[in-house]
Design an enzyme around this catalytic site. Structure first.
Site, PDB file in Angstrom:
ATOM      1  N   LYS A 177       0.881  -1.177   0.000  1.00  0.00           N
ATOM      2  CA  LYS A 177       0.000   0.000   0.000  1.00  0.00           C
ATOM      3  C   LYS A 177       0.910   1.215   0.000  1.00  0.00           C
ATOM      4  O   LYS A 177       1.442   1.610   1.026  1.00  0.00           O
ATOM      5  CB  LYS A 177      -0.868  -0.016   1.268  1.00  0.00           C
ATOM      6  CG  LYS A 177      -2.211   0.677   1.126  1.00  0.00           C
ATOM      7  CD  LYS A 177      -2.161   2.141   0.757  1.00  0.00           C
ATOM      8  CE  LYS A 177      -1.904   3.042   1.938  1.00  0.00           C
ATOM      9  NZ  LYS A 177      -1.714   4.462   1.546  1.00  0.00           N
ATOM     10  N   GLU A 201       9.004   1.322  11.523  1.00  0.00           N
ATOM     11  CA  GLU A 201      10.100   2.274  11.351  1.00  0.00           C
ATOM     12  C   GLU A 201       9.469   3.654  11.358  1.00  0.00           C
ATOM     13  O   GLU A 201       8.813   4.044  10.406  1.00  0.00           O
ATOM     14  CB  GLU A 201      10.825   1.952  10.043  1.00  0.00           C
ATOM     15  CG  GLU A 201      12.244   2.430  10.061  1.00  0.00           C
ATOM     16  CD  GLU A 201      12.315   3.882   9.703  1.00  0.00           C
ATOM     17  OE1 GLU A 201      12.183   4.718  10.630  1.00  0.00           O
ATOM     18  OE2 GLU A 201      12.484   4.186   8.525  1.00  0.00           O
ATOM     19  N   CYS A 222      13.500   9.823   7.622  1.00  0.00           N
ATOM     20  CA  CYS A 222      13.358   9.293   8.985  1.00  0.00           C
ATOM     21  C   CYS A 222      14.666   9.411   9.740  1.00  0.00           C
ATOM     22  O   CYS A 222      14.687   9.697  10.931  1.00  0.00           O
ATOM     23  CB  CYS A 222      12.869   7.857   8.952  1.00  0.00           C
ATOM     24  SG  CYS A 222      13.733   6.848   7.773  1.00  0.00           S
ATOM     25  N   GLU A 253       9.965  15.444  16.077  1.00  0.00           N
ATOM     26  CA  GLU A 253      10.358  15.166  14.691  1.00  0.00           C
ATOM     27  C   GLU A 253       9.622  16.167  13.801  1.00  0.00           C
ATOM     28  O   GLU A 253       8.403  16.084  13.627  1.00  0.00           O
ATOM     29  CB  GLU A 253       9.989  13.732  14.284  1.00  0.00           C
ATOM     30  CG  GLU A 253      10.476  13.438  12.877  1.00  0.00           C
ATOM     31  CD  GLU A 253      10.135  12.045  12.369  1.00  0.00           C
ATOM     32  OE1 GLU A 253       8.988  11.616  12.504  1.00  0.00           O
ATOM     33  OE2 GLU A 253      11.046  11.399  11.809  1.00  0.00           O
TER      34      GLU A 253
HETATM   35  P1  NAD Z   1       1.490   8.472   7.961  1.00  0.00           P
HETATM   36  O1  NAD Z   1       2.137   7.609   8.972  1.00  0.00           O
HETATM   37  O2  NAD Z   1       0.083   8.847   8.221  1.00  0.00           O
HETATM   38  O3  NAD Z   1       1.517   7.756   6.517  1.00  0.00           O
HETATM   39  C1  NAD Z   1       2.449   6.769   6.144  1.00  0.00           C
HETATM   40  C2  NAD Z   1       1.721   5.622   5.423  1.00  0.00           C
HETATM   41  O4  NAD Z   1       0.738   5.079   6.309  1.00  0.00           O
HETATM   42  C3  NAD Z   1       0.957   6.057   4.167  1.00  0.00           C
HETATM   43  O5  NAD Z   1       1.017   5.018   3.208  1.00  0.00           O
HETATM   44  C4  NAD Z   1      -0.471   6.198   4.669  1.00  0.00           C
HETATM   45  O6  NAD Z   1      -1.428   6.031   3.660  1.00  0.00           O
HETATM   46  C5  NAD Z   1      -0.539   5.066   5.674  1.00  0.00           C
HETATM   47  N1  NAD Z   1      -1.579   5.253   6.691  1.00  0.00           N
HETATM   48  C6  NAD Z   1      -2.067   6.420   7.192  1.00  0.00           C
HETATM   49  N2  NAD Z   1      -3.037   6.177   8.089  1.00  0.00           N
HETATM   50  C7  NAD Z   1      -3.179   4.835   8.170  1.00  0.00           C
HETATM   51  C8  NAD Z   1      -4.005   3.977   8.928  1.00  0.00           C
HETATM   52  N3  NAD Z   1      -4.927   4.440   9.772  1.00  0.00           N
HETATM   53  N4  NAD Z   1      -3.856   2.639   8.777  1.00  0.00           N
HETATM   54  C9  NAD Z   1      -2.941   2.137   7.937  1.00  0.00           C
HETATM   55  N5  NAD Z   1      -2.139   2.904   7.170  1.00  0.00           N
HETATM   56  C10 NAD Z   1      -2.244   4.242   7.278  1.00  0.00           C
HETATM   57  O7  NAD Z   1       2.383   9.731   7.764  1.00  0.00           O
HETATM   58  P2  NAD Z   1       2.007  11.093   6.999  1.00  0.00           P
HETATM   59  O8  NAD Z   1       0.634  11.539   7.336  1.00  0.00           O
HETATM   60  O9  NAD Z   1       2.339  10.890   5.578  1.00  0.00           O
HETATM   61  O10 NAD Z   1       3.066  12.094   7.647  1.00  0.00           O
HETATM   62  C11 NAD Z   1       2.848  12.609   8.940  1.00  0.00           C
HETATM   63  C12 NAD Z   1       4.137  12.638   9.733  1.00  0.00           C
HETATM   64  O11 NAD Z   1       4.675  11.320   9.820  1.00  0.00           O
HETATM   65  C13 NAD Z   1       5.260  13.449   9.105  1.00  0.00           C
HETATM   66  O12 NAD Z   1       5.177  14.788   9.424  1.00  0.00           O
HETATM   67  C14 NAD Z   1       6.484  12.792   9.699  1.00  0.00           C
HETATM   68  O13 NAD Z   1       6.756  13.309  10.965  1.00  0.00           O
HETATM   69  C15 NAD Z   1       6.086  11.347   9.827  1.00  0.00           C
HETATM   70  N6  NAD Z   1       6.588  10.488   8.726  1.00  0.00           N
HETATM   71  C16 NAD Z   1       7.667   9.723   8.981  1.00  0.00           C
HETATM   72  C17 NAD Z   1       8.172   8.934   7.968  1.00  0.00           C
HETATM   73  C18 NAD Z   1       9.368   8.086   8.182  1.00  0.00           C
HETATM   74  O14 NAD Z   1      10.059   7.741   7.242  1.00  0.00           O
HETATM   75  N7  NAD Z   1       9.626   7.679   9.394  1.00  0.00           N
HETATM   76  C19 NAD Z   1       7.589   8.930   6.698  1.00  0.00           C
HETATM   77  C20 NAD Z   1       6.455   9.728   6.478  1.00  0.00           C
HETATM   78  C21 NAD Z   1       5.975  10.507   7.517  1.00  0.00           C
END
Ligand code: NAD
Length: 482
Positions: free
Chosen positions: A178, A253, A287, A384
């Site tokens: 996904k 992660e 990250c 972060e």
């Molecule tokens: P997120 O965790 O919401 O999204 C990451 C992935 O998870 C996406 O594919 C998203 O569709 C999926 N996702 C979201 N809600 C979900 C749920 N309820 N169940 C299952 N999957 C779900 O992150 P974001 O909204 O894109 O970004 C928000 C914050 O997260 C950023 O500001 C940053 O701090 C952090 N982030 C960290 C990383 C990393 O590499 N560690 C990557 C992206 C974002």
């Protein structure tokens, strides 16, 4: 964007490109311009269901029966095919994520390298024989979990697919991916490449869609046997709760607040590019970004001036212009980052990068910002931010540095800059992090190096051979033959 080798508005299920059952699509934005780049499928529960069933069928079919050496050959062919399309993949990623072209190209090369590494490792992971009681022969079998789910963020789609899906396939799992709703195109391109390279139908299924819909459907699905997630702590908690309900293993992660610790005796010229690049690469949306620079007081003045000078040379612009830094991924991410800036004290700003002239109005541009004299409990030193913002924190001695470095909820990566070998060893042991670097940062991102965190940075390891253990389970066979 229409492309000749994949249809961005479809899901890949059981080797076929199919429209989402709900018939809806989502808009994908180009962060450099704010304009629509493509329409992607709005996958939902029914599509995830179909993908999980297709993965089960693959395990019961050609993919499940394939010898390790042949799985390896398929992955090697996928690696070669990624390299053949490196420029095309880089252009897609640059447009979709907003990262400068040369960084997008490096990500595509890294994806190929993951597939090469895991393709080569497929037939080199094996069980053991265990000396046991007289009359017994005991051995272990390393087996795939079965169907593995992979929820990937938008910041490094190709690299994260390589390290997670690549390792899972190497161990013989069938995967459901996904990708993030903000950046999806290279995941779909990867699906097309894998199919063309001969990956059996159903070994890789891709369902784009929203996190709360397709993501939640995948993480809660009772047909998956392992889930790997990279993203925010808040979503990671939901994924872990879903995994707990289904009693399946989970790899999380979740990012970090990674420090670089510079002692008075460090080689400052050698450290300088790492100190800055690790904070601004991918517009700080990494990250393992180094968002905290701990400086011993003896070099604080000199090194903070050096860092500030470097910041002033950096230029931000559209991904295609291939400058130092691209835009942030979205207006929402820009709001989050600007929120931190608004709450911080302007007098602590040491330097900001330049925005290129004539930037497209709709792009999400933000000038990287360097803060000095930040106290360890300041939000800039604790949260972060996920943008190109670095906080310099002065420290007195080794004990003070350790306390500050270990004083956040995270523990992903840390680095130590010092010429004192004994101190290097002491610090490496005591730092709370999944990876520690001595006189470098990131070690070039080697695919061979196990990666993952402690604390709120998550748990489980991807990359290297360690990922192959994570994406497999161990069966003990005890034969009594008298
Ligand atoms: P997120 O965790 O919401 O999204 C990451 C992935 O998870 C996406 O594919 C998203 O569709 C999926 N996702 C979201 N809600 C979900 C749920 N309820 N169940 C299952 N999957 C779900 O992150 P974001 O909204 O894109 O970004 C928000 C914050 O997260 C950023 O500001 C940053 O701090 C952090 N982030 C960290 C990383 C990393 O590499 N560690 C990557 C992206 C974002």
């Amino acid at each position: 964007m229409s492309d000749t080798w994949f249809d961005a508005s479809k899901c890949l299920i059981g080797g076929k490109w199919v429209a989402p059952q709900g018939g809806e699509t989502l808009s994908l934005e180009n962060p450099s311009t704010g304009e629509e780049l493509s329409r992607i499928a709005r996958g939902q529960k029914a599509d995830v269901d179909a993908a999980v069933h297709a993965a089960e069928a693959a395990l019961n079919g050609e993919w499940g029966a394939m010898a390790a050496v042949d799985r390896g050959r398929v992955l090697q062919r996928m690696s070669a095919a990624v390299l053949d399309k490196v420029d095309h993949l880089a252009a897609l990623e640059a447009a979709d994520v907003g990262k400068p072209l040369k960084q997008a190209r490096a990500d595509a090369i890294a994806l190929a390298r993951y597939l090469e590494f895991y393709g080569g490792a497929c037939d080199k992971i094996h069980g053991e024989t265990i000396p046991y009681l007289d009359g017994y022969t005991v051995y272990t079998l390393r087996e795939p979990h079965g169907v593995t789910g992979h929820i990937v963020p938008w910041n490094y789609p190709m690299q994260i697919i390589g390290r997670s899906v690549g390792a899972a396939l190497a161990m013989g799992n069938a995967t459901v991916l996904k990708p993030a709703e903000e950046a999806c195109l290279t995941a779909l391109a990867f699906g097309a490449i894998a199919t063309e390279a001969g990956l059996p139908a159903g070994a890789l299924n891709i369902v784009p869609g929203l996190g709360a819909e397709a993501g939640a459907a995948l993480s809660n699905h009772t047909g998956i046997h392992h889930i790997s997630f990279t993203g925010s702590v808040a979503t990671g908690e939901l994924i872990q709760a879903a995994a707990a309900r289904n009693v399946i293993p989970v790899t999380l992660e979740l990012g970090g607040k990674s420090p670089q610790i510079v002692f008075d005796d460090a080689d400052l010229e050698a450290a300088l590019p790492f100190l800055v690049n690790a904070g601004i690469q991918n517009a700080g949306q990494t990250c393992s970004a180094s968002s905290r620079i701990l400086m011993q007081r003896g070099i604080y003045e000199k090194l903070s001036v050096m860092m500030a000078a470097r910041y002033k040379e950096l230029v931000v612009g559209p991904a295609e212009a291939d400058l130092d830094i691209g835009p942030l991924i979205s207006a929402r991410q820009k709001d989050i980052v600007e929120g931190f800036i608004a709450a911080a004290k302007p007098k602590n700003i040491l330097a900001q990068a330049q925005l290129a002239e004539g930037l497209p109005i709709g792009g999400h541009y933000f000038a990287p910002t360097l803060y000095g004299s930040i106290s360890p409990d300041d939000p800039l030193a604790q949260a972060e931010i996920f943008g190109p913002v670095q906080a310099i924190i002065p420290f007195d001695d080794e004990a003070d540095a350790l306390k500050i470095a270990n004083g956040t909820a995270y523990g992903l990566v840390a680095s130590i800059w010092t010429r004192d070998g004994a101190r290097q060893m002491r610090m490496a042991k005591k730092l709370r992090a999944g990876q520690v670097f001595i006189n470098n940062y990131g070690a070039g991102g080697g695919v061979e190096l196990p990666f993952g965190g402690v604390g709120k940075s998550g748990h489980g390891r991807e990359k290297g051979f360690e990922a192959l253990y994570g994406f497999s389970t161990l069966k003990t066979v005890a034969a009594h033959h008298g």
